[in-house]
Scaffold this active site. Structure first.
Site, PDB file in Angstrom:
ATOM      1  N   ASP A 113       0.868  -1.171   0.000  1.00  0.00           N
ATOM      2  CA  ASP A 113       0.000   0.000   0.000  1.00  0.00           C
ATOM      3  C   ASP A 113       0.914   1.232   0.000  1.00  0.00           C
ATOM      4  OD1 ASP A 113       0.954   0.228   2.584  1.00  0.00           O
ATOM      5  OD2 ASP A 113      -0.935  -0.273   3.544  1.00  0.00           O
ATOM      6  N   ASP A 284      -7.759  -7.523  -0.220  1.00  0.00           N
ATOM      7  CA  ASP A 284      -6.908  -7.727   0.955  1.00  0.00           C
ATOM      8  C   ASP A 284      -7.766  -7.418   2.156  1.00  0.00           C
ATOM      9  OD1 ASP A 284      -6.705  -4.649   0.632  1.00  0.00           O
ATOM     10  OD2 ASP A 284      -5.901  -5.055   2.617  1.00  0.00           O
ATOM     11  N   CYS A 322     -13.391 -28.295   6.442  1.00  0.00           N
ATOM     12  CA  CYS A 322     -12.145 -27.605   6.082  1.00  0.00           C
ATOM     13  C   CYS A 322     -11.006 -28.612   5.935  1.00  0.00           C
ATOM     14  CB  CYS A 322     -11.791 -26.576   7.150  1.00  0.00           C
ATOM     15  SG  CYS A 322     -10.255 -25.688   6.829  1.00  0.00           S
ATOM     16  N   CYS A 324      -7.794 -27.788   5.935  1.00  0.00           N
ATOM     17  CA  CYS A 324      -6.524 -27.166   6.357  1.00  0.00           C
ATOM     18  C   CYS A 324      -5.776 -28.071   7.346  1.00  0.00           C
ATOM     19  CB  CYS A 324      -6.773 -25.781   6.953  1.00  0.00           C
ATOM     20  SG  CYS A 324      -7.050 -25.759   8.733  1.00  0.00           S
ATOM     21  N   CYS A 327      -7.347 -28.283  10.916  1.00  0.00           N
ATOM     22  CA  CYS A 327      -8.567 -29.095  11.040  1.00  0.00           C
ATOM     23  C   CYS A 327      -8.283 -30.589  10.861  1.00  0.00           C
ATOM     24  CB  CYS A 327      -9.606 -28.620  10.033  1.00  0.00           C
ATOM     25  SG  CYS A 327     -10.279 -26.998  10.465  1.00  0.00           S
ATOM     26  N   HIS A 353      -5.922 -21.536  10.150  1.00  0.00           N
ATOM     27  CA  HIS A 353      -7.240 -22.020   9.718  1.00  0.00           C
ATOM     28  C   HIS A 353      -8.034 -20.918   9.015  1.00  0.00           C
ATOM     29  CE1 HIS A 353     -11.311 -23.533   9.599  1.00  0.00           C
ATOM     30  NE2 HIS A 353     -11.656 -22.369  10.141  1.00  0.00           N
TER      31      HIS A 353
HETATM   32 ZN   LIG Z   1      -9.319 -25.511   8.957  1.00  0.00          ZN
END
Ligand SMILES: [Zn+2]
Length: 386
Positions: A113, A284, A322, A324, A327, A353
């Site tokens: 930025d 963003d 999820c 990820c 998880c 996460h």
């Molecule tokens: Zn997750």
């Protein structure tokens, strides 16, 4: 950097050059569904997919994560804050160590930025030429001008730099929003003419508050100058979604289809889906990371506050849907325990996460554009998050 003079003076005597005739950045649109689009932006560094969500690496890293974490999660662009890096460790230090890419060992793209957003939050002294502010680190006085902002982003090594703009909080009186549009236009013109590091793309920024007429005017005046891409700024700063979306649509309607469009500061699920539906390519937001650090978890059935006693013996993952790494491995009960006892691991894992979850939503949005099901996805996301 002691700074009673514009940051642009630091590099010395080189006069401003005329704008480059060829842009270092192109966008290739691969599929559309209404105004929504999915594609790829290419720069001298390589390519990244759009729509794209950029996590915010405020001081050169996303808080609690490393650049390796971002890479492992699959992020392609990191946003870094010029304001913080120019004060600590200073743009010269970052430049000597290879720009943000070398300094942070980040192989992906970097968008910086202009520093203006943070500076304007400090009640600075603004005049037609630029803005004078005090460092939050040590109280020292600094000056940012449109030319200086381009120059400092060059030293930071950003692939994509932003013009210095004026972003008023909302609501603001019409005269304040009008003045912001005027100064943003005048500063955009100076930024466009400023000397720029070769290969660095520069985006103009549309202002205008929630006034659709002003938004169109600001967009027209920015496009006239010819930037590599266009951002819509000054939204998600206190107004309702019902006010934000028409202002966004008014700006987008005037932006060229063959240039990237970036909505600054939006990253909530409804905001992402609705803005993509209107034709936005880049986003963003600090929301997923900030929420994560405070124990708020994004899931397919909505937000949950992990500190809630209901999760104390919950052996399930944060979000059963999820994929990820958090998880796959740890339970709500364990993560809640870490949070409750103040282990630094908790904000870190919840940040992982929330970012992975947001990226998965963006991937779902991309798929829905390719499959022509954006309207359905909008309904699904609104039903959970509205
Ligand atoms: Zn997750």
């Amino acid at each position: 950097m002691p700074c009673s003079s514009p940051a642009g003076d630091a590099e010395g005597q080189e006069p401003a050059t005329s704008p480059p005739v060829t842009t270092p950045l192109t966008i290739h649109i691969e599929a559309t569904d209404g105004a929504a689009r999915v594609g790829r932006i290419t720069t001298p560094r390589g390519a990244f997919r759009t729509p794209c969500f950029m996590p915010v690496g405020t001081r050169g890293s996303v808080r609690t994560l490393s650049s390796r974490d971002l890479e492992d999660l699959g992020f392609e662009v990191m946003l870094a804050n010029t304001y913080h890096l120019m004060l600590r460790p200073g743009a010269d230090v970052v430049a000597q160590l290879g720009g943000i890419h070398g300094f942070a060992a980040w192989p992906g793209h970097v968008l910086t930025d202009s520093g203006g957003y943070q500076v304007f939050s400090l009640s600075p002294k603004v005049d037609d030429d630029g803005v004078t502010f005090r460092s939050t680190y040590d109280g020292s006085v600094h000056r940012l001008t449109p030319e200086g902002a381009v120059e400092v982003q060059g030293r930071l090594g950003a692939d994509i730099a932003m013009v210095l703009d004026v972003c008023p909080p909302l609501p603001s009186p019409p005269a304040v929003v009008r003045l912001a549009v005027e100064r943003t236009a005048a500063w955009a013109e100076r930024s466009r003419r400023a000397a720029r590091r070769e290969g660095q793309a520069l985006f103009g920024i549309v202002q205008g508050g929630v006034d659709v007429v002003l938004r169109k005017e600001s967009a027209d005046r920015t496009v006239e100058l010819g930037f590599d891409g266009y951002a819509v700024g000054g939204l998600s700063v206190g107004e309702s979604r019902a006010e934000m979306l028409p202002a966004l649509a008014a700006a987008l309607e005037r932006l060229p289809a063959d240039r990237p469009r970036y909505l600054m500061g939006v990253g909530d699920p409804v905001g992402l889906v609705e803005a993509v539906a209107l034709g936005v390519d880049m986003f963003d937001c600090v929301l997923p990371t900030r929420l994560g650090r405070h124990g708020t978890v994004l899931t397919t059935s909505g937000r949950i506050q992990l500190r809630n006693a209901a999760y104390a013996v919950d052996g399930g993952p944060l979000d059963p849907e999820c994929a990820c790494p958090v998880c796959q491995r740890w339970s709500r009960a364990y993560l809640r325990h870490l949070l409750q006892v103040g282990e630094p691991t908790a904000p870190r894992l919840l940040t992982v996460h929330n970012l992975a979850w947001t990226l998965a939503l963006v991937e779902r949005i991309r798929t829905s554009v390719r499959e022509g099901t954006v309207a359905q996805l909008r309904r699904e996301v609104s039903a959970v998050w509205q």
